[in-house]
Design a protein around this motif. Structure first.
Motif, PDB file in Angstrom:
ATOM      1  N   ALA A 179       2.428   6.362  -7.005  1.00  0.00           N
ATOM      2  CA  ALA A 179       1.337   7.139  -7.584  1.00  0.00           C
ATOM      3  C   ALA A 179       1.633   8.645  -7.543  1.00  0.00           C
ATOM      4  O   ALA A 179       1.212   9.394  -8.436  1.00  0.00           O
ATOM      5  CB  ALA A 179       0.022   6.844  -6.866  1.00  0.00           C
ATOM      6  N   ALA A 232       0.834  -1.207   0.000  1.00  0.00           N
ATOM      7  CA  ALA A 232       0.000   0.000   0.000  1.00  0.00           C
ATOM      8  C   ALA A 232       0.867   1.255   0.000  1.00  0.00           C
ATOM      9  O   ALA A 232       0.605   2.203  -0.757  1.00  0.00           O
ATOM     10  CB  ALA A 232      -0.939  -0.003   1.209  1.00  0.00           C
ATOM     11  N   ILE A 233       1.902   1.273   0.797  1.00  0.00           N
ATOM     12  CA  ILE A 233       2.773   2.444   0.867  1.00  0.00           C
ATOM     13  C   ILE A 233       3.569   2.600  -0.430  1.00  0.00           C
ATOM     14  O   ILE A 233       3.696   3.714  -0.954  1.00  0.00           O
ATOM     15  CB  ILE A 233       3.688   2.371   2.102  1.00  0.00           C
ATOM     16  CG1 ILE A 233       2.840   2.447   3.375  1.00  0.00           C
ATOM     17  CG2 ILE A 233       4.742   3.478   2.072  1.00  0.00           C
ATOM     18  CD1 ILE A 233       3.586   2.133   4.657  1.00  0.00           C
ATOM     19  N   LEU A 267       1.204   3.904  -3.153  1.00  0.00           N
ATOM     20  CA  LEU A 267       0.880   5.311  -2.896  1.00  0.00           C
ATOM     21  C   LEU A 267       2.050   6.213  -3.294  1.00  0.00           C
ATOM     22  O   LEU A 267       1.859   7.236  -3.959  1.00  0.00           O
ATOM     23  CB  LEU A 267       0.538   5.507  -1.418  1.00  0.00           C
ATOM     24  CG  LEU A 267       0.192   6.924  -1.000  1.00  0.00           C
ATOM     25  CD1 LEU A 267      -1.096   7.379  -1.654  1.00  0.00           C
ATOM     26  CD2 LEU A 267       0.065   7.004   0.520  1.00  0.00           C
ATOM     27  N   CYS A 268       3.253   5.840  -2.918  1.00  0.00           N
ATOM     28  CA  CYS A 268       4.433   6.640  -3.257  1.00  0.00           C
ATOM     29  C   CYS A 268       4.672   6.680  -4.758  1.00  0.00           C
ATOM     30  O   CYS A 268       4.992   7.745  -5.314  1.00  0.00           O
ATOM     31  CB  CYS A 268       5.669   6.098  -2.533  1.00  0.00           C
ATOM     32  SG  CYS A 268       5.660   6.381  -0.760  1.00  0.00           S
TER      33      CYS A 268
END
Length: 150
Positions: A145, A138-139, A142-143
């Motif tokens: 993205a 998830a991290i 997100l990064c």
């Protein structure tokens, strides 16, 4: 993150540093300028994320290969074949510019999570594996993205 051993948890979180650093230097021009001057242009913004992301997908292929050693016969052959997919994905899809490479890495990390779940479901990964992998993925996504969509 109860149940996840401290060493994999801390090392996994430390492994997020290049992704987080890349996202932060992408949105903060002062930090990007400092990072470029101190570390070089390859170690800021999406560039550090893309190179490191390809390395990590390859590393994770090795982890899955290790899990494949816990089985035998046709299931082993299937697991070995599946284990090389993240590295091949990184190798073949991270060219073509930072935006395309970033999108392909996002797809690669999401695909890797499905492989993690399969190996976990087959009893080849530790019981705590998916707790850690969901958080880290998830991290990472997100990064990545940030570099693709901002």
């Amino acid at each position: 993150m109860s149940g996840v051993p401290k060493a994999p948890l801390f090392l996994g979180l430390a492994g997020l540093i290049p992704f987080v650093w890349g996202a932060v230097t992408y949105v903060n021009s002062d930090l990007q300028a400092w990072g470029t001057q101190m570390l070089g242009p390859r170690f800021v913004g999406p560039y550090v994320q893309l190179f490191y992301g390809a390395v990590i997908l390859s590393f994770m292929s090795g982890i899955l290969w290790g899990f494949a050693t816990k089985t035998s016969r046709s299931k082993a052959a299937t697991c070995y074949a599946l284990s090389v997919l993240p590295a091949l994905w990184a190798f073949f899809t991270t060219g073509g510019g930072p935006e395309t490479a970033g999108i392909n890495l996002i797809i690669g990390f999401i695909g890797l999570l499905f492989l993690d779940a399969a190996f976990w479901h087959w009893g080849l990964a530790p019981r705590w594996w998916m707790k850690l992998r969901i958080l880290l993925t998830a991290i990472v996504v997100l990064c990545l993205a940030v570099g693709v969509y901002l």
